[in-house]
Design a protein around this motif. Sequence first.
Motif, PDB file in Angstrom:
ATOM      1  N   GLN A   3       0.846  -1.182   0.000  1.00  0.00           N
ATOM      2  CA  GLN A   3       0.000   0.000   0.000  1.00  0.00           C
ATOM      3  C   GLN A   3       0.887   1.239   0.000  1.00  0.00           C
ATOM      4  O   GLN A   3       1.891   1.286   0.712  1.00  0.00           O
ATOM      5  CB  GLN A   3      -0.927   0.021   1.211  1.00  0.00           C
ATOM      6  CG  GLN A   3      -1.988  -1.074   1.218  1.00  0.00           C
ATOM      7  CD  GLN A   3      -1.421  -2.415   1.644  1.00  0.00           C
ATOM      8  OE1 GLN A   3      -0.701  -2.515   2.632  1.00  0.00           O
ATOM      9  NE2 GLN A   3      -1.759  -3.461   0.896  1.00  0.00           N
ATOM     10  N   LEU A   4       0.516   2.235  -0.789  1.00  0.00           N
ATOM     11  CA  LEU A   4       1.326   3.429  -0.963  1.00  0.00           C
ATOM     12  C   LEU A   4       0.478   4.676  -0.742  1.00  0.00           C
ATOM     13  O   LEU A   4      -0.642   4.763  -1.241  1.00  0.00           O
ATOM     14  CB  LEU A   4       1.920   3.478  -2.373  1.00  0.00           C
ATOM     15  CG  LEU A   4       2.719   2.255  -2.822  1.00  0.00           C
ATOM     16  CD1 LEU A   4       3.054   2.364  -4.307  1.00  0.00           C
ATOM     17  CD2 LEU A   4       3.994   2.129  -1.998  1.00  0.00           C
ATOM     18  N   VAL A   5       1.035   5.635  -0.010  1.00  0.00           N
ATOM     19  CA  VAL A   5       0.349   6.895   0.253  1.00  0.00           C
ATOM     20  C   VAL A   5       1.317   8.041   0.012  1.00  0.00           C
ATOM     21  O   VAL A   5       2.329   8.161   0.696  1.00  0.00           O
ATOM     22  CB  VAL A   5      -0.193   6.960   1.690  1.00  0.00           C
ATOM     23  CG1 VAL A   5      -0.889   8.297   1.921  1.00  0.00           C
ATOM     24  CG2 VAL A   5      -1.156   5.816   1.955  1.00  0.00           C
ATOM     25  N   GLU A   6       0.993   8.901  -0.962  1.00  0.00           N
ATOM     26  CA  GLU A   6       1.822  10.062  -1.265  1.00  0.00           C
ATOM     27  C   GLU A   6       1.377  11.264  -0.443  1.00  0.00           C
ATOM     28  O   GLU A   6       0.208  11.381  -0.067  1.00  0.00           O
ATOM     29  CB  GLU A   6       1.749  10.439  -2.748  1.00  0.00           C
ATOM     30  CG  GLU A   6       2.133   9.333  -3.704  1.00  0.00           C
ATOM     31  CD  GLU A   6       0.929   8.653  -4.297  1.00  0.00           C
ATOM     32  OE1 GLU A   6       1.024   8.174  -5.443  1.00  0.00           O
ATOM     33  OE2 GLU A   6      -0.126   8.597  -3.620  1.00  0.00           O
ATOM     34  N   SER A   7       2.311  12.176  -0.229  1.00  0.00           N
ATOM     35  CA  SER A   7       2.007  13.443   0.415  1.00  0.00           C
ATOM     36  C   SER A   7       3.079  14.455   0.035  1.00  0.00           C
ATOM     37  O   SER A   7       4.122  14.096  -0.492  1.00  0.00           O
ATOM     38  CB  SER A   7       1.932  13.297   1.934  1.00  0.00           C
ATOM     39  OG  SER A   7       3.174  12.870   2.469  1.00  0.00           O
ATOM     40  N   GLY A   8       2.819  15.726   0.298  1.00  0.00           N
ATOM     41  CA  GLY A   8       3.803  16.769   0.088  1.00  0.00           C
ATOM     42  C   GLY A   8       3.578  17.649  -1.116  1.00  0.00           C
ATOM     43  O   GLY A   8       4.332  18.604  -1.331  1.00  0.00           O
ATOM     44  N   GLY A   9       2.568  17.365  -1.904  1.00  0.00           N
ATOM     45  CA  GLY A   9       2.294  18.188  -3.063  1.00  0.00           C
ATOM     46  C   GLY A   9       1.759  19.551  -2.669  1.00  0.00           C
ATOM     47  O   GLY A   9       1.383  19.789  -1.524  1.00  0.00           O
ATOM     48  N   GLY A  10       1.741  20.460  -3.630  1.00  0.00           N
ATOM     49  CA  GLY A  10       1.244  21.792  -3.369  1.00  0.00           C
ATOM     50  C   GLY A  10       1.580  22.747  -4.482  1.00  0.00           C
ATOM     51  O   GLY A  10       1.946  22.344  -5.583  1.00  0.00           O
ATOM     52  N   PRO A 114       4.768   2.304 -17.139  1.00  0.00           N
ATOM     53  CA  PRO A 114       3.824   2.185 -16.023  1.00  0.00           C
ATOM     54  C   PRO A 114       3.209   0.802 -15.888  1.00  0.00           C
ATOM     55  O   PRO A 114       2.883   0.385 -14.772  1.00  0.00           O
ATOM     56  CB  PRO A 114       2.751   3.235 -16.358  1.00  0.00           C
ATOM     57  CG  PRO A 114       3.454   4.226 -17.222  1.00  0.00           C
ATOM     58  CD  PRO A 114       4.414   3.411 -18.040  1.00  0.00           C
ATOM     59  N   SER A 115       3.064   0.088 -16.988  1.00  0.00           N
ATOM     60  CA  SER A 115       2.420  -1.216 -16.952  1.00  0.00           C
ATOM     61  C   SER A 115       3.214  -2.249 -16.173  1.00  0.00           C
ATOM     62  O   SER A 115       2.664  -3.282 -15.780  1.00  0.00           O
ATOM     63  CB  SER A 115       2.162  -1.725 -18.370  1.00  0.00           C
ATOM     64  OG  SER A 115       3.376  -1.965 -19.053  1.00  0.00           O
ATOM     65  N   ARG A 116       4.482  -2.008 -15.943  1.00  0.00           N
ATOM     66  CA  ARG A 116       5.317  -2.944 -15.194  1.00  0.00           C
ATOM     67  C   ARG A 116       5.147  -2.803 -13.681  1.00  0.00           C
ATOM     68  O   ARG A 116       5.592  -3.683 -12.941  1.00  0.00           O
ATOM     69  CB  ARG A 116       6.791  -2.739 -15.549  1.00  0.00           C
ATOM     70  CG  ARG A 116       7.134  -3.012 -17.008  1.00  0.00           C
ATOM     71  CD  ARG A 116       6.941  -4.485 -17.354  1.00  0.00           C
ATOM     72  NE  ARG A 116       7.430  -4.788 -18.689  1.00  0.00           N
ATOM     73  CZ  ARG A 116       8.630  -5.261 -18.964  1.00  0.00           C
ATOM     74  NH1 ARG A 116       9.470  -5.517 -17.999  1.00  0.00           N
ATOM     75  NH2 ARG A 116       8.988  -5.499 -20.206  1.00  0.00           N
ATOM     76  N   TYR A 117       4.528  -1.739 -13.246  1.00  0.00           N
ATOM     77  CA  TYR A 117       4.381  -1.477 -11.818  1.00  0.00           C
ATOM     78  C   TYR A 117       2.994  -1.902 -11.348  1.00  0.00           C
ATOM     79  O   TYR A 117       1.986  -1.542 -11.958  1.00  0.00           O
ATOM     80  CB  TYR A 117       4.649  -0.003 -11.522  1.00  0.00           C
ATOM     81  CG  TYR A 117       6.095   0.359 -11.759  1.00  0.00           C
ATOM     82  CD1 TYR A 117       6.998   0.400 -10.696  1.00  0.00           C
ATOM     83  CD2 TYR A 117       6.565   0.622 -13.034  1.00  0.00           C
ATOM     84  CE1 TYR A 117       8.328   0.701 -10.912  1.00  0.00           C
ATOM     85  CE2 TYR A 117       7.903   0.915 -13.255  1.00  0.00           C
ATOM     86  CZ  TYR A 117       8.777   0.959 -12.197  1.00  0.00           C
ATOM     87  OH  TYR A 117      10.105   1.256 -12.415  1.00  0.00           O
ATOM     88  N   SER A 118       2.954  -2.644 -10.253  1.00  0.00           N
ATOM     89  CA  SER A 118       1.724  -3.302  -9.819  1.00  0.00           C
ATOM     90  C   SER A 118       0.888  -2.500  -8.832  1.00  0.00           C
ATOM     91  O   SER A 118      -0.330  -2.689  -8.761  1.00  0.00           O
ATOM     92  CB  SER A 118       2.063  -4.656  -9.184  1.00  0.00           C
ATOM     93  OG  SER A 118       2.744  -5.500 -10.092  1.00  0.00           O
ATOM     94  N   TYR A 119       1.515  -1.626  -8.061  1.00  0.00           N
ATOM     95  CA  TYR A 119       0.825  -0.914  -6.998  1.00  0.00           C
ATOM     96  C   TYR A 119       1.040   0.582  -7.143  1.00  0.00           C
ATOM     97  O   TYR A 119       2.144   1.039  -7.453  1.00  0.00           O
ATOM     98  CB  TYR A 119       1.311  -1.388  -5.629  1.00  0.00           C
ATOM     99  CG  TYR A 119       1.192  -2.882  -5.452  1.00  0.00           C
ATOM    100  CD1 TYR A 119      -0.028  -3.456  -5.099  1.00  0.00           C
ATOM    101  CD2 TYR A 119       2.279  -3.710  -5.659  1.00  0.00           C
ATOM    102  CE1 TYR A 119      -0.147  -4.828  -4.956  1.00  0.00           C
ATOM    103  CE2 TYR A 119       2.171  -5.086  -5.517  1.00  0.00           C
ATOM    104  CZ  TYR A 119       0.954  -5.643  -5.166  1.00  0.00           C
ATOM    105  OH  TYR A 119       0.828  -7.003  -5.026  1.00  0.00           O
ATOM    106  N   TRP A 120      -0.020   1.332  -6.869  1.00  0.00           N
ATOM    107  CA  TRP A 120      -0.001   2.777  -7.063  1.00  0.00           C
ATOM    108  C   TRP A 120      -0.642   3.506  -5.902  1.00  0.00           C
ATOM    109  O   TRP A 120      -1.616   3.035  -5.312  1.00  0.00           O
ATOM    110  CB  TRP A 120      -0.750   3.149  -8.346  1.00  0.00           C
ATOM    111  CG  TRP A 120      -0.090   2.623  -9.582  1.00  0.00           C
ATOM    112  CD1 TRP A 120      -0.223   1.378 -10.116  1.00  0.00           C
ATOM    113  CD2 TRP A 120       0.812   3.332 -10.433  1.00  0.00           C
ATOM    114  NE1 TRP A 120       0.544   1.264 -11.249  1.00  0.00           N
ATOM    115  CE2 TRP A 120       1.183   2.441 -11.470  1.00  0.00           C
ATOM    116  CE3 TRP A 120       1.335   4.620 -10.425  1.00  0.00           C
ATOM    117  CZ2 TRP A 120       2.071   2.821 -12.483  1.00  0.00           C
ATOM    118  CZ3 TRP A 120       2.206   4.996 -11.429  1.00  0.00           C
ATOM    119  CH2 TRP A 120       2.561   4.101 -12.444  1.00  0.00           C
ATOM    120  N   GLY A 121      -0.090   4.668  -5.587  1.00  0.00           N
ATOM    121  CA  GLY A 121      -0.718   5.551  -4.634  1.00  0.00           C
ATOM    122  C   GLY A 121      -1.817   6.360  -5.300  1.00  0.00           C
ATOM    123  O   GLY A 121      -2.096   6.212  -6.494  1.00  0.00           O
TER     124      GLY A 121
END
Length: 130
Positions: A3-10, A114-121
């Motif tokens: 599980q992935l959670v991004e933060s810090g954008g703005g 992108p298709s090679r990556y299985s999990y996304w935030g």
Amino acid sequence: QVQLVESGGGLVQAGGSLRLSCAASGRTFSSYALAWFRQAPGKERKFVAAITWSGPMTYYADSVKGRFTISRDNAKNTVYLQMNSLKPEDTAVYYCAAGVLGTVYSGSYYSTSPSRYSYWGQGTQVTVSS
């Protein structure tokens, strides 16, 4: 699973800096490589940078080399993207992604597909104003 959670954008002015974080959790997450992608409106999702939990290997898209730095903190299970000298062209939703090491990393380079990556935030918005 990971599980992935991004933060810090703005919102930041051109020439400024921003630091994004991606917190990872789940079983066997250390068996995955972590990468950052970005997607601007009307554009395809593009590779930005990648790193493994162990080892020194990193990889950057040509468009961000010398400006962005990907790093990790294994104790916190977190990957960072330090973004310096930001340009309006960097405006996009930034996504953290995880892929199985054997699928996305050959031992010398990372896959940029992108298709090679299985999990996304869920993504975090970065807006750079002129």
